[in-house]
Scaffold this motif. Sequence first.
Motif, PDB file in Angstrom:
ATOM      1  N   TYR A  56       0.838  -1.212   0.000  1.00 28.26           N
ATOM      2  CA  TYR A  56       0.000   0.000   0.000  1.00 28.26           C
ATOM      3  C   TYR A  56       0.859   1.242   0.000  1.00 28.26           C
ATOM      4  CZ  TYR A  56       0.540  -0.064   5.206  1.00 28.26           C
ATOM      5  OH  TYR A  56       1.017  -0.098   6.495  1.00 28.26           O
ATOM      6  N   VAL A  58       0.577   5.701   0.797  1.00 24.81           N
ATOM      7  CA  VAL A  58      -0.178   6.794   1.419  1.00 24.81           C
ATOM      8  C   VAL A  58       0.325   8.115   0.826  1.00 24.81           C
ATOM      9  CG1 VAL A  58      -0.802   7.937   3.582  1.00 24.81           C
ATOM     10  CG2 VAL A  58      -0.351   5.466   3.579  1.00 24.81           C
ATOM     11  N   CYS A  73      -5.116  12.631   3.884  1.00 21.23           N
ATOM     12  CA  CYS A  73      -4.281  11.732   3.083  1.00 21.23           C
ATOM     13  C   CYS A  73      -5.145  10.654   2.439  1.00 21.23           C
ATOM     14  CB  CYS A  73      -3.185  11.095   3.943  1.00 21.23           C
ATOM     15  SG  CYS A  73      -3.775  10.058   5.253  1.00 21.23           S
ATOM     16  N   THR A  75      -5.030   6.539   1.032  1.00 22.33           N
ATOM     17  CA  THR A  75      -4.317   5.261   1.053  1.00 22.33           C
ATOM     18  C   THR A  75      -4.833   4.409  -0.095  1.00 22.33           C
ATOM     19  OG1 THR A  75      -4.156   5.323   3.473  1.00 22.33           O
ATOM     20  CG2 THR A  75      -3.836   3.167   2.440  1.00 22.33           C
ATOM     21  N   THR A  89      -3.090  -2.937   5.985  1.00 20.24           N
ATOM     22  CA  THR A  89      -2.145  -1.969   6.547  1.00 20.24           C
ATOM     23  C   THR A  89      -1.561  -2.536   7.840  1.00 20.24           C
ATOM     24  OG1 THR A  89      -3.888  -0.840   7.803  1.00 20.24           O
ATOM     25  CG2 THR A  89      -3.424  -0.012   5.571  1.00 20.24           C
ATOM     26  N   GLY A  91      -1.520  -0.957  10.704  1.00 24.94           N
ATOM     27  CA  GLY A  91      -2.473  -0.601  11.757  1.00 24.94           C
ATOM     28  C   GLY A  91      -1.767   0.065  12.925  1.00 24.94           C
ATOM     29  N   HIS A  92      -2.510   0.894  13.622  1.00 22.41           N
ATOM     30  CA  HIS A  92      -1.905   1.669  14.719  1.00 22.41           C
ATOM     31  C   HIS A  92      -2.986   2.239  15.643  1.00 22.41           C
ATOM     32  CE1 HIS A  92      -2.773   4.458  11.344  1.00 22.41           C
ATOM     33  NE2 HIS A  92      -3.277   5.203  12.315  1.00 22.41           N
ATOM     34  N   HIS A  94      -3.533   5.944  17.590  1.00 22.57           N
ATOM     35  CA  HIS A  94      -2.947   7.281  17.569  1.00 22.57           C
ATOM     36  C   HIS A  94      -2.207   7.482  18.887  1.00 22.57           C
ATOM     37  CE1 HIS A  94      -6.046   8.551  14.343  1.00 22.57           C
ATOM     38  NE2 HIS A  94      -4.986   7.948  13.831  1.00 22.57           N
ATOM     39  N   GLU A 101     -10.595   9.698  13.906  1.00 23.87           N
ATOM     40  CA  GLU A 101     -10.285   9.777  12.473  1.00 23.87           C
ATOM     41  C   GLU A 101     -11.532   9.401  11.681  1.00 23.87           C
ATOM     42  OE1 GLU A 101      -6.674   7.800  11.543  1.00 23.87           O
ATOM     43  OE2 GLU A 101      -6.708   8.387   9.431  1.00 23.87           O
ATOM     44  N   TYR A 103     -12.538   7.789   7.726  1.00 18.71           N
ATOM     45  CA  TYR A 103     -12.115   7.245   6.435  1.00 18.71           C
ATOM     46  C   TYR A 103     -13.332   7.313   5.503  1.00 18.71           C
ATOM     47  CZ  TYR A 103      -8.021   4.624   8.351  1.00 18.71           C
ATOM     48  OH  TYR A 103      -6.829   4.235   8.917  1.00 18.71           O
ATOM     49  N   ALA A 154      -8.493   9.708   4.268  1.00 21.27           N
ATOM     50  CA  ALA A 154      -8.497   9.789   5.733  1.00 21.27           C
ATOM     51  C   ALA A 154      -8.298  11.241   6.155  1.00 21.27           C
ATOM     52  CB  ALA A 154      -7.382   8.920   6.313  1.00 21.27           C
ATOM     53  N   HIS A 162       1.353   8.552  15.480  1.00 16.03           N
ATOM     54  CA  HIS A 162       1.069   7.136  15.222  1.00 16.03           C
ATOM     55  C   HIS A 162       1.845   6.255  16.193  1.00 16.03           C
ATOM     56  CE1 HIS A 162      -0.106   8.989  11.351  1.00 16.03           C
ATOM     57  NE2 HIS A 162      -1.087   8.121  11.465  1.00 16.03           N
ATOM     58  N   TYR A 164       2.608   2.600  16.545  1.00 16.47           N
ATOM     59  CA  TYR A 164       2.561   1.271  15.913  1.00 16.47           C
ATOM     60  C   TYR A 164       2.936   0.180  16.910  1.00 16.47           C
ATOM     61  CZ  TYR A 164       2.179   3.689  11.465  1.00 16.47           C
ATOM     62  OH  TYR A 164       1.733   4.483  10.440  1.00 16.47           O
TER      63      TYR A 164
HETATM   64  C1  PAN Z   1      -4.161   6.239   7.721  1.00 11.06           C
HETATM   65  C2  PAN Z   1      -3.053   5.171   7.738  1.00 11.06           C
HETATM   66  C3  PAN Z   1      -2.757   4.555   6.399  1.00 11.06           C
HETATM   67  C4  PAN Z   1      -1.632   3.499   6.462  1.00 11.06           C
HETATM   68  O1  PAN Z   1      -3.758   7.352   6.981  1.00 11.06           O
HETATM   69  O2  PAN Z   1      -1.885   5.754   8.263  1.00 11.06           O
HETATM   70  O3  PAN Z   1      -3.919   3.935   5.911  1.00 11.06           O
HETATM   71  O4  PAN Z   1      -1.788   2.634   7.540  1.00 11.06           O
HETATM   72  P1  PAN Z   1      -0.646   2.464   8.637  1.00 11.06           P
HETATM   73  O5  PAN Z   1      -0.322   3.869   9.129  1.00 11.06           O
HETATM   74  O6  PAN Z   1      -1.256   1.634   9.702  1.00 11.06           O
HETATM   75  O7  PAN Z   1       0.549   1.854   7.954  1.00 11.06           O
HETATM   76  C5  PAN Z   1      -4.396   6.597   9.176  1.00 11.06           C
HETATM   77  O8  PAN Z   1      -5.074   5.873   9.858  1.00 11.06           O
HETATM   78  N1  PAN Z   1      -3.766   7.663   9.660  1.00 11.06           N
HETATM   79  O9  PAN Z   1      -3.884   8.035  10.943  1.00 11.06           O
END
Ligand code: PAN
Length: 192
Positions: A56, A58, A73, A75, A89, A91-92, A94, A101, A103, A154, A162, A164
């Motif tokens: 993927y 971004v 942004c 994706t 992805t 995933g995370h 914040h 957020e 989407y 997003a 982020h 992770y």
């Molecule tokens: C999105 C994510 C994006 C990529 O913009 O950052 O889809 O995923 P990862 O950051 O998990 O690699 C978002 O949720 N931003 O906060």
Amino acid sequence: MIAIPVLPFILTVDLESGWMEPHTSRLERRASALRGQVADAPALERLVADGDPVVYEVLQRDVPEVTGQLICCTTVIQAGTVGAEYFMTKGHYHADRTAGEVYLGLRGRGLVLLQNEDGDTEELALGRGGLAYVPPGWAHRTVNTGEGPLSFLAVYPGQAGHDYATIEHTGFAHRVISTSGGPVVRPKEAGR
Ligand code: PAN
Ligand code: ZN
């Protein structure tokens, strides 16, 4: 910190491809970025050895990462699988757990996996025109369950950051597996 003023601006988002102009950063994540996250590690290593494809990317219009600003942004997740598990992805959470957020699905079909630190989990189907709301404090991962690319826009608070590491450590509770009957969401332990 003194925030640099940002003037109003317009972005053009291609509703098919998810391409955003003008973007100021472009991040690509390849299969190798999913190490430690997938059920079938040997399948992932085969994919990495076979050219480590982009899973993927971004595209982002950067603004100061401070309260009040909104980061926009897009994706685009390619279609594909690692073993039986769909491309997804990392995933995370914040880093600022008060930052949510949204989407907006543009193209393709997918699932957003969400979970919070109380152990609650949710999954949201994401398709063109669908708006997925990620509340503050929920980790989020997007999975492409379609046959073509999945793209989405997003928007999230400038100060979000982020994290992770936390979700990488616990892992998402569910995996999304391709079966002859279509995508199936399975508890992580059963997915191996
Ligand atoms: C999105 C994510 C994006 C990529 O913009 O950052 O889809 O995923 P990862 O950051 O998990 O690699 C978002 O949720 N931003 O906060
Ligand atoms: Zn996020």
